[in-house]
Motif scaffolding. Structure first.
Motif, PDB file in Angstrom:
ATOM      1  N   LEU A  94       0.819  -1.202   0.000  1.00 54.00           N
ATOM      2  CA  LEU A  94       0.000   0.000   0.000  1.00 54.00           C
ATOM      3  C   LEU A  94       0.857   1.257   0.000  1.00 54.00           C
ATOM      4  N   ASN A  95       0.273   2.325  -0.528  1.00 51.66           N
ATOM      5  CA  ASN A  95       0.906   3.642  -0.530  1.00 51.66           C
ATOM      6  C   ASN A  95       1.205   4.095   0.901  1.00 51.66           C
ATOM      7  N   LYS A  96       2.368   4.741   1.104  1.00 49.00           N
ATOM      8  CA  LYS A  96       2.798   5.134   2.448  1.00 49.00           C
ATOM      9  C   LYS A  96       1.812   6.088   3.108  1.00 49.00           C
ATOM     10  N   GLU A  97       1.277   7.066   2.359  1.00 52.25           N
ATOM     11  CA  GLU A  97       0.330   8.014   2.941  1.00 52.25           C
ATOM     12  C   GLU A  97      -0.955   7.299   3.378  1.00 52.25           C
ATOM     13  N   LEU A  98      -1.337   6.303   2.613  1.00 49.97           N
ATOM     14  CA  LEU A  98      -2.521   5.521   2.956  1.00 49.97           C
ATOM     15  C   LEU A  98      -2.281   4.709   4.228  1.00 49.97           C
ATOM     16  N   VAL A  99      -1.095   4.136   4.364  1.00 45.47           N
ATOM     17  CA  VAL A  99      -0.756   3.359   5.553  1.00 45.47           C
ATOM     18  C   VAL A  99      -0.789   4.250   6.796  1.00 45.47           C
ATOM     19  N   ARG A 100      -0.379   5.495   6.648  1.00 46.85           N
ATOM     20  CA  ARG A 100      -0.404   6.415   7.791  1.00 46.85           C
ATOM     21  C   ARG A 100      -1.835   6.690   8.247  1.00 46.85           C
ATOM     22  N   LEU A 101      -2.759   6.786   7.296  1.00 45.68           N
ATOM     23  CA  LEU A 101      -4.162   6.960   7.660  1.00 45.68           C
ATOM     24  C   LEU A 101      -4.685   5.727   8.393  1.00 45.68           C
ATOM     25  N   ILE A 102      -4.236   4.543   7.958  1.00 43.11           N
ATOM     26  CA  ILE A 102      -4.666   3.308   8.613  1.00 43.11           C
ATOM     27  C   ILE A 102      -4.110   3.241  10.035  1.00 43.11           C
ATOM     28  N   GLN A 103      -2.858   3.649  10.206  1.00 45.42           N
ATOM     29  CA  GLN A 103      -2.205   3.584  11.511  1.00 45.42           C
ATOM     30  C   GLN A 103      -2.970   4.354  12.581  1.00 45.42           C
ATOM     31  N   LYS A 104      -3.553   5.495  12.228  1.00 47.03           N
ATOM     32  CA  LYS A 104      -4.221   6.306  13.248  1.00 47.03           C
ATOM     33  C   LYS A 104      -5.727   6.067  13.313  1.00 47.03           C
ATOM     34  N   MET A 105      -6.204   5.005  12.688  1.00 45.28           N
ATOM     35  CA  MET A 105      -7.636   4.705  12.730  1.00 45.28           C
ATOM     36  C   MET A 105      -8.121   4.502  14.152  1.00 45.28           C
ATOM     37  N   ASP A 106      -9.285   5.013  14.443  1.00 46.71           N
ATOM     38  CA  ASP A 106      -9.968   4.778  15.711  1.00 46.71           C
ATOM     39  C   ASP A 106     -11.400   4.395  15.356  1.00 46.71           C
ATOM     40  N   PHE A 107     -11.781   3.181  15.667  1.00 49.81           N
ATOM     41  CA  PHE A 107     -13.024   2.626  15.148  1.00 49.81           C
ATOM     42  C   PHE A 107     -14.280   3.347  15.626  1.00 49.81           C
ATOM     43  N   THR A 108     -14.185   4.091  16.714  1.00 57.92           N
ATOM     44  CA  THR A 108     -15.364   4.803  17.206  1.00 57.92           C
ATOM     45  C   THR A 108     -15.400   6.254  16.732  1.00 57.92           C
ATOM     46  N   LYS A 109     -14.319   6.731  16.150  1.00 53.86           N
ATOM     47  CA  LYS A 109     -14.210   8.137  15.757  1.00 53.86           C
ATOM     48  C   LYS A 109     -14.502   8.309  14.263  1.00 53.86           C
ATOM     49  N   VAL A 110     -14.176   9.487  13.727  1.00 54.24           N
ATOM     50  CA  VAL A 110     -14.404   9.769  12.305  1.00 54.24           C
ATOM     51  C   VAL A 110     -13.522   8.844  11.471  1.00 54.24           C
ATOM     52  N   PRO A 111     -14.105   8.072  10.575  1.00 44.89           N
ATOM     53  CA  PRO A 111     -13.285   7.141   9.795  1.00 44.89           C
ATOM     54  C   PRO A 111     -12.433   7.871   8.767  1.00 44.89           C
ATOM     55  N   PRO A 112     -11.294   7.287   8.362  1.00 42.09           N
ATOM     56  CA  PRO A 112     -10.512   7.856   7.258  1.00 42.09           C
ATOM     57  C   PRO A 112     -11.294   7.739   5.955  1.00 42.09           C
ATOM     58  N   LYS A 113     -10.869   8.503   4.947  1.00 39.96           N
ATOM     59  CA  LYS A 113     -11.648   8.605   3.708  1.00 39.96           C
ATOM     60  C   LYS A 113     -10.811   8.210   2.496  1.00 39.96           C
ATOM     61  N   ALA A 114     -11.496   7.726   1.489  1.00 40.95           N
ATOM     62  CA  ALA A 114     -10.871   7.510   0.181  1.00 40.95           C
ATOM     63  C   ALA A 114     -11.842   8.003  -0.878  1.00 40.95           C
ATOM     64  N   VAL A 115     -11.393   8.921  -1.741  1.00 40.36           N
ATOM     65  CA  VAL A 115     -12.210   9.462  -2.824  1.00 40.36           C
ATOM     66  C   VAL A 115     -11.530   9.135  -4.147  1.00 40.36           C
ATOM     67  N   PHE A 116     -12.254   8.433  -5.022  1.00 42.93           N
ATOM     68  CA  PHE A 116     -11.760   8.086  -6.350  1.00 42.93           C
ATOM     69  C   PHE A 116     -12.465   8.973  -7.367  1.00 42.93           C
ATOM     70  N   LEU A 117     -11.718   9.554  -8.308  1.00 39.97           N
ATOM     71  CA  LEU A 117     -12.293  10.362  -9.394  1.00 39.97           C
ATOM     72  C   LEU A 117     -12.013   9.677 -10.724  1.00 39.97           C
ATOM     73  N   HIS A 118     -13.095   9.383 -11.468  1.00 47.42           N
ATOM     74  CA  HIS A 118     -12.977   8.679 -12.749  1.00 47.42           C
ATOM     75  C   HIS A 118     -13.730   9.491 -13.804  1.00 47.42           C
ATOM     76  N   THR A 119     -12.993  10.372 -14.453  1.00 47.80           N
ATOM     77  CA  THR A 119     -13.659  11.313 -15.371  1.00 47.80           C
ATOM     78  C   THR A 119     -13.530  10.931 -16.831  1.00 47.80           C
ATOM     79  N   GLY A 120     -12.635  10.005 -17.146  1.00 45.36           N
ATOM     80  CA  GLY A 120     -12.405   9.666 -18.551  1.00 45.36           C
ATOM     81  C   GLY A 120     -12.885   8.284 -18.903  1.00 45.36           C
TER      82      GLY A 120
END
Length: 753
Positions: free
Chosen positions: A645-671
Motif C-alpha cells: 500500500l501507498n505510504k500516505e494511505l498506511v499512515r491513515l490506517i495507523q491512526k484509525m480509531d473505530f469509534t471516531k471519524v473514519p478515514p476517507k478515500a475518494v476516487f475520481l474517474h472522469t475519462g
C-alpha cells in the motif's frame, strides 16, 4: 540526623538502635579478606536482604518514564531549602511518617549543600535531586519507612561505586541506615571520590586481598547449603500457621530453623490474600516475595494459569486397582509417591492418607474419590520434582498461586500441598471472581480493592503501575463502560457495515464520528462501523462548478484522493509479488510468516493494527468478492496488492480509531480509461478496514464493477452524464500516488485552513 560511629568490633553492626553508644550508624568499606570478614559479610548480606537493600552492581539511572512520573507529581521546581524538600516528600512518599519525612528532608539538604560547596551549580543540583528522589521512590521507599524502628536498616553495596551512587549511599546513612561497601578490585577508585574518607571508614582485618571473583552472594549460598545439610528433618506432623507472630508475607521468608524448635513438627504457611491493599504496589510486593524466596535458595513453583488436566500418559503412570474401601484405596495409591529421601516420602504418604480420610467423611462415592486422588497424584508428580528434588539439602519449598477462580480439583490439590513441608500462598486479586475456599488451616485476608492480574511477576522487567496510573484506569473503566463515550483507540477490532444513504446524506455523515452514525454498535469488544460505500454517477443539473465544489467538500485532511486511472498499473514494481504464493496455505493467510519475512513493509505500525490489517486481508479472501479468487490465482494478486500500500494511505490506517471519524478515500474517474484489478482490490480492502469510500464517475461508465463477483457499491445517479471533464488543478492533493503537489495546491490548502 544520624552520625557516623566507630566500630569496636564487627558485631556492633547488629546492635539495635537503642543499644548503640549514640544515635548513629556504621559506614565501612572492607579492604581485605579473612575468615572473620567473610562470616560478617555473609551475615550482613542476609540482614540487608531482609531489612534494607542489597546492591550488586550499579544503581540504574531513572528511566524517562520514571522522570515523567516525577514531573507529573512534583513538577520541575527546585529550591535548596529543607522546607521545600519536606513539602515535596509529603507528596512523593506520602506513607512516610512526619518524623521520617523531616529527617529525609534534612539529609537531602545536607548532601546537596555539600555538593554545592564543592562546585556543583544549580542545574547539577536539581538533576541530582531528581535522581535521588527517583531512587528513593523506586528503590529505597521500604528502607526509609523502616528507619524509626529498633532494627537499623542495612545497605550493602558490592562493586565499584560511582559519584552519585556514593552521594545516595551517604544520604541513606544520614537518614539512619548502616552501610557496607565492598570493592574486591581495591580501594583506589573509591579514594578518588572520597580521599578524606568523609563518608565511610576503611576496615582492615590484617588478612589477604579479596579473590578477584569473590561474591558474597555465592559464598553465602555455599555456607547456607552446608549448614542446612546438617539440619535434621523437622518431624512427622505439620504445624500450619500456628507459629506465625506477625505479617504473613514477612514470616514466610523466615528460614525453617527459626520457625520453631519442636522436633516433632515442620512449620509451614497456608494463606490466601483476596483483593489488594494498593494497586500501585501490589505487583512489586509479589515480585519482591518471589525474589526473596528465590534468593534464599528455596525451590519456588509459581502457578498462575489454570492447571492443565493430567494427560492420558500421566494418568497411566499411576498404579491402581479395584478397591472396596477408602482406607484400602488411599493406602495403596500412596505407594505411587516415591522420593529418594525416605523420611520425606514417609511424610508425604502419611499426609496423603490422612487428607483423604478427612475428605471421605463427606461420603463422596468411592469411584469419584479415586478420580480426584489420581488427578492429585498426577499434579504432585508434575511439580514434586521441582519442590522436593533437592530435599537432601533440607530446603523447604514454596508454592505461589495466582488464581482468582479455582475449580474443585485445583482446590483439593492446593489444600493437600499445604499439609506437606511447603509454604502455600494463594493470591486472588480479582474480587469479581472470588470463590470461598473451605479449609480448617487456611488463613485468609480480604481487601476491598479489586485488580486484574494476568501473570505472576517473576523478573525486574515486570510491568508495574503507579498510583496515578491505576487511578486513571479506574476512572477510565467507570467513565467509558456503557456510557456512550469512548477513549482513544479503545477497541482493537472492527467490522465495516455499508450504510445505504441518500446522496445528500454523504455530506451530512462525512465528518460525523462512527459512534453517532445509525447502526453503530459494540458487540463482544468488536465495533460495528457504519461507513459510506458509494458510487456517484453523473453531474447534478449538469452544473460542473457545483459538482467540483461538492467533491472539494469531501477532500479533508484524512482523505486519500485518487485521480489517476488506473491508480495501480500492472507494470508498476511490487516487491511483494514474488512472495505472495508462500504467504497463503490452504486458503489461510500465514500471518506469522508474513510478519517475520524480510520484505514485510508494515512492521513499524502498532501491533494491534498489523494484526487487524492481516485479519481484513483474510476476510477479503474469504468473501471471494474479487472475481477470480481461488479460480485463476487472483488471490495472490490480492495479497501482493494489500502488502504494497501507498505510504500516505498506511499512515491513515495507523491512526484509525473505530469509534471516531473514519478515514476517507475518494476516487475520481472522469475519462474512459479503465481501473486495474489492483484498484478494485484496494477499494474493497479500504471498505473492509473501515474507510468511507466514494467513487465519483461523471460519465456514469462502469468503473470497478467488473472486478467484483456481486454488486458491491451503492450507486447514486444524481444527474446528467458529462464527458471529458477536466479536473481543477486545486483538486490534486498530496495524497496522489505520485506524491507530487504543485506549489499553488499548497497555497490553496493554507487558504482553506
Amino acid at each position: 540526623m544520624w552520625q557516623r560511629l566507630q566500630l569496636k568490633n564487627l558485631n556492633d553492626y547488629f546492635l539495635p538502635a537503642d543499644q548503640r553508644p549514640a544515635q548513629g550508624v556504621y559506614c565501612y568499606r572492607f579492604l581485605d579478606f579473612s575468615a572473620e570478614v567473610e562470616a560478617f559479610l555473609c551475615r550482613y548480606y542476609e540482614e540487608a536482604r531482609q531489612n534494607g537493600a542489597v546492591l550488586e552492581g550499579k544503581l540504574a539511572n531513572p528511566t524517562e518514564q520514571n522522570l515523567a512520573y516525577y514531573r507529573e507529581i512534583l513538577g520541575t521546581a527546585f529550591k535548596l531549602q529543607p522546607a521545600f524538600f519536606a513539602e515535596q516528600l509529603g507528596r512523593w512518599l506520602p506513607r512516610l511518617s512526619v518524623r521520617s519525612r523531616q529527617i529525609t528532608a534534612d539529609a537531602l539538604y545536607d548532601v546537596l549543600l555539600q555538593m554545592a560547596q564543592h562546585g556543583k551549580n544549580e542545574t547539577m543540583l536539581k538533576n541530582a535531586y531528581m535522581k535521588f528522589m527517583c531512587w528513593l521512590y523506586y528503590r529505597f521507599e521500604r528502607v526509609v519507612q523502616s528507619v524509626e524502628g529498633r532494627k537499623v536498616p542495612k545497605i550493602f553495596y558490592e562493586g565499584s561505586v560511582s559519584y552519585y551512587e556514593l552521594e545516595m549511599l551517604h544520604l541513606l546513612s544520614r537518614i539512619g541506615c548502616d552501610l557496607v561497601l565492598l570493592d574486591v578490585s581495591g580501594d583506589s577508585a573509591y579514594g578518588k571520590l572520597d580521599p578524606q574518607s568523609r563518608y565511610t571508614h576503611g576496615y582492615q582485618s590484617g588478612g589477604r586481598p579479596f579473590p578477584a571473583d569473590y561474591k558474597v552472594r555465592s559464598r553465602r549460598q555455599t555456607e547456607q547449603l552446608q549448614r542446612e545439610s546438617t539440619v535434621p528433618l523437622a518431624g512427622k506432623q505439620p504445624c500450619i500457621n500456628a507459629w506465625l507472630s506477625g505479617d504473613v508475607l514477612q514470616e514466610v521468608q523466615k528460614p525453617v530453623v527459626q520457625r520453631g524448635d519442636d522436633a516433632g513438627l515442620y512449620y509451614t504457611v497456608f494463606a490466601r490474600f483476596c483483593g489488594v491493599a494498593e494497586k500501585a504496589t501490589y505487583l512489586n510486593t509479589l515480585l519482591q516475595l518471589y525474589l526473596q524466596l528465590e534468593g534464599a535458595l528455596r525451590p519456588v513453583v509459581v502457578l498462575d494459569q489454570k492447571l492443565a488436566l493430567p494427560s492420558a500418559e500421566e494418568i497411566g503412570q499411576i498404579q491402581r486397582r479395584k478397591y472396596t474401601a477408602c482406607s484400602e484405596m488411599m493406602a495403596d495409591l500412596a505407594q505411587n509417591i516415591v522420593y529418594g529421601e525416605k523420611e520425606l516420602q514417609q511424610i508425604i504418604r502419611q499426609q496423603f492418607v490422612e487428607f483423604w480420610q478427612e475428605e471421605a467423611v463427606q461420603e463422596i462415592p468411592l469411584n469419584r474419590l479415586l478420580n480426584k486422588a489420581v488427578y492429585l497424584l498426577c499434579w504432585l508428580k508434575r511439580y514434586g520434582g521441582q519442590l522436593f528434588g533437592k530435599w537432601k539439602q533440607r530446603q523447604q519449598g514454596a508454592v505461589l498461586i495466582l488464581n482468582d477462580c479455582v475449580n474443585e480439583n485445583e482446590v483439593l490439590f492446593f489444600r493437600f500441598l499445604a499439609r506437606l513441608p511447603l509454604d502455600v500462598l494463594i493470591f486472588s486479586p480479582n474480587l469479581d471472581l472470588y470463590k470461598k475456599i473451605e479449609d480448617k488451616y487456611l488463613f485468609e485476608k480480604k481487601y476491598t480493592i479489586s485488580m486484574t492480574v494476568e501473570q505472576y511477576p517473576r523478573s525486574n522487567s515486570a510491568r508495574m503501575g503507579t498510583v496515578a496510573y491505576h487511578a486513571e484506569q479506574e476512572l477510565t473503566e467507570t467513565l467509558y463502560r456503557d456510557s456512550g463515550m469512548y477513549r482513544e483507540q479503545q477497541y482493537q477490532k472492527g467490522r465495516a457495515i455499508a450504510l445505504e444513504t441518500m446522496y445528500e446524506e454523504i455530506y451530512i455523515l462525512w465528518e460525523q464520528e462512527n459512534c453517532y452514525r445509525p447502526n453503530f454498535q459494540v458487540v463482544q469488544e468488536e465495533v460495528l462501523m457504519p461507513v459510506l460505500l458509494a458510487k456517484v454517477s453523473g453531474v447534478k443539473d449538469g452544473n460542473v462548478q457545483s459538482y467540483w465544489n461538492d467533491v472539494r467538500k469531501l477532500v479533508t485532511a484524512d482523505t486519500f484522493l485518487i485521480t489517476e486511472v488506473p491508480f495501480y498499473k500492472r507494470e508498476d514494481a511490487n516487491p511483494m509479488r514474488q512472495y505472495a504464493a508462500e504467504f497463503l496455505r490452504h486458503r489461510k493467510v500465514q500471518k506469522q510468516k508474513i510478519r517475520q519475512h524480510k520484505a514485510y513493509p508494515y512492521g513499524y505500525l502498532r501491533e494491534e493494527m498489523q494484526e487487524y490489517m492481516l485479519d481484513k486481508l483474510q476476510e477479503l479472501l474469504d468473501l471471494q468478492l474479487i472475481r477470480g479468487t481461488y479460480q485463476n490465482g487472483t488471490e495472490y494478486t490480492v495479497i501482493a496488492t494489500i502488502l504494497n500500500l501507498n505510504k500516505e494511505l498506511v499512515r491513515l490506517i495507523q491512526k484509525m480509531d473505530f469509534t471516531k471519524v473514519p478515514p476517507k478515500a475518494v476516487f475520481l474517474h472522469t475519462g474512459e480509461q479503465s481501473y486495474s484489478l489492483e484498484d478494485g482490490i484496494l477499494l474493497a480492502y479500504l471498505h473492509l478496514l473501515g474507510f468511507d469510500v466514494v467513487l465519483f464517475v461523471p460519465t456514469g461508465y462502469c468503473s470497478m464493477e467488473q472486478y467484483y463477483q456481486r454488486p458491491f457499491l451503492t450507486e447514486h445517479k444524481i444527474g446528467t452524464y458529462l464527458y471529458d471533464l477536466k479536473m481543477p488543478d486545486r483538486l490534486y492533493g498530496h495524497h496522489e500516488k505520485s506524491n507530487r503537489s504543485p506549489w499553488w495546491e499548497n497555497l490553496w490548502k493554507r487558504g482553506r485552513s
